[in-house]
Design an enzyme around this catalytic site. Sequence first.
Site, PDB file in Angstrom:
ATOM      1  N   HIS A 266      40.094  44.393  34.221  1.00 14.75           N
ATOM      2  CA  HIS A 266      39.194  44.464  34.328  1.00 14.75           C
ATOM      3  C   HIS A 266      38.625  43.218  33.789  1.00 14.75           C
ATOM      4  O   HIS A 266      39.490  41.811  33.845  1.00 14.75           O
ATOM      5  CB  HIS A 266      38.395  44.757  34.832  1.00 14.75           C
ATOM      6  CG  HIS A 266      36.924  44.511  35.427  1.00 14.75           C
ATOM      7  ND1 HIS A 266      37.232  43.684  36.601  1.00 14.75           N
ATOM      8  CD2 HIS A 266      35.397  45.670  35.443  1.00 14.75           C
ATOM      9  CE1 HIS A 266      35.494  44.058  36.904  1.00 14.75           C
ATOM     10  NE2 HIS A 266      35.003  44.757  36.512  1.00 14.75           N
ATOM     11  N   HIS A 307      44.565  39.904  42.143  1.00 11.38           N
ATOM     12  CA  HIS A 307      42.917  40.219  42.242  1.00 11.38           C
ATOM     13  C   HIS A 307      43.484  41.650  43.647  1.00 11.38           C
ATOM     14  O   HIS A 307      44.256  41.171  44.905  1.00 11.38           O
ATOM     15  CB  HIS A 307      42.246  39.566  42.524  1.00 11.38           C
ATOM     16  CG  HIS A 307      40.361  39.106  42.597  1.00 11.38           C
ATOM     17  ND1 HIS A 307      40.090  40.331  43.497  1.00 11.38           N
ATOM     18  CD2 HIS A 307      40.497  39.539  41.640  1.00 11.38           C
ATOM     19  CE1 HIS A 307      38.714  40.491  43.045  1.00 11.38           C
ATOM     20  NE2 HIS A 307      39.090  39.618  42.085  1.00 11.38           N
ATOM     21  N   ASP A 365      40.076  34.986  35.527  1.00 14.59           N
ATOM     22  CA  ASP A 365      40.122  34.591  33.482  1.00 14.59           C
ATOM     23  C   ASP A 365      41.449  33.870  33.824  1.00 14.59           C
ATOM     24  O   ASP A 365      40.963  34.040  32.657  1.00 14.59           O
ATOM     25  CB  ASP A 365      40.701  36.352  33.499  1.00 14.59           C
ATOM     26  CG  ASP A 365      39.254  37.248  34.080  1.00 14.59           C
ATOM     27  OD1 ASP A 365      39.186  38.718  34.920  1.00 14.59           O
ATOM     28  OD2 ASP A 365      38.290  36.870  33.283  1.00 14.59           O
TER      29      ASP A 365
END
Length: 425
Positions: A266, A307, A365
């Site tokens: 995460h 994702h 990210d």
Amino acid sequence: MSNKKFHLSEEGTDTSIELPVLSSTLGQDVIDIAKVPETGCFTFDPGFGATASCESAITFIDGGKGVLLHRGYPIEQLAAKSDFLETCYLLINGELPSASEKKAFEQTIKDHNNVESSVEQFMAGFSQGSHPMAMLCAVVAAISATYHDSTDVANADDRNLTIIRLLAKMPILAAMCHKHFSGQPYVAPNNDLSYSENFLNMMFGEPGKEPNISPVLAKAMDLIFLLHADHEQNASTSTVRLSGSSGANPFACIAAGIAALWGPAHGGANQAVLEMLEEIGDEKNIDEFILRAKDKEDSFRLMGFGHRVYKNFDPRAKVMKETCDEVLAELGLDNEPLLKIAKRLEQIALEDEYFVEKKLYPNVDFYSGIIMKAIGISPEMFTVIFATGRTVGWISHWNEMLSNPYRIGRPRQRYTGYTKRDYPA
Ligand code: SDX
């Protein structure tokens, strides 16, 4: 309510129930499964990949099209035209503020731009070099003690005050985690600065010295906070909602969200991306890592890719990549080796059949770590930055839940343990 209905019937019996469909303004409608236990069964959905846990009007994601809307506004437009505090106001209140509303909101945040002296004493209990996420999680939970008796979660004014306190104090706490981690003295908040300038000054400034913040870096920091602000019912937001559903102290609920965000699957992925790029070290090693990422026997995953919802580009990654180019060019780092490795890695991955077939695209990210490293933020602080930006999302969902009728969250299970047995005589 939609006109659609589903019927659930058991083969060979006359057991049958009607399941109403509730319509959504965007995306999938939902099947109300409240009556399913009448069949003698529960639904089963580990990881909640097919389950809508709540109603929400805050953020909409279309994973197939790479769409992200905050209260209806596309993230690309907010990134180009708004700023972090204005987006906070939008997420919390549902509408963009007028000029006077925005000015008042910014001032209210400044009026709470402080933390109790007891926080420094609490932080002193951590050894220098303790992971900043451990410190942030603990210190946010600790300040629940300061505001516990004065916070009635059923009272809208108390909830709004809690929102302001969190937005004002998170950057201070985050910067204190950085300073303690690196063994430097704390820098006090400075209300002459904007939200993101103040954060960078508390991170990189020195006590008693005039702030000297690059406007380019302040804008990049503000954008990083904005891009991380909210993302529907992700793991950490769902954690905040579940803990808040018991009526728990909101600071304790945010601490729970911080804990959930920390994991490398995460919010911890940004630190893992940078560590992966540094481990790759050179473009000639990329193929080896791509092979490892595809190897079922190898637990290695290409960090920053994939994702649960996006099966297309994460729109935040696109904006982050553009910002990355701008910041590195501004800093004269456009030959930054890690950026070159990242861009080559992205290009190869997006052409590789494994990633194409599994629809694994760069996520938020993938590039954020490179920008934060260029700004001078240590990798251990990356997820703290993510948490500081995401606090507004967490507390907006908490407030949305508590502003409407709700029940304590209590999932069931598929039991696979022993049947009843007696203790040996
Ligand atoms: C965030 O939910 C949110 O909105 C999160 C977030 C937010 O803003 O809150 O967007 C922030 O958490 C972004 C994600 C950051 N995490 C990473 O970058 C870590 C690397 N990514 C993976 O761990 C993974 O992609 C997840 C955790 C993000 C998603 O995992 P899922 O949805 O459970 O997908 P999966 O594990 O079922 O994978 C499906 C397939 C599997 O292969 P098969 O078993 O079908 O053969 O894809 C493979 C996986 O092995 N796969 C990957 C991969 N991600 C998935 N293979 C290699 N590298 C990867 N990164």
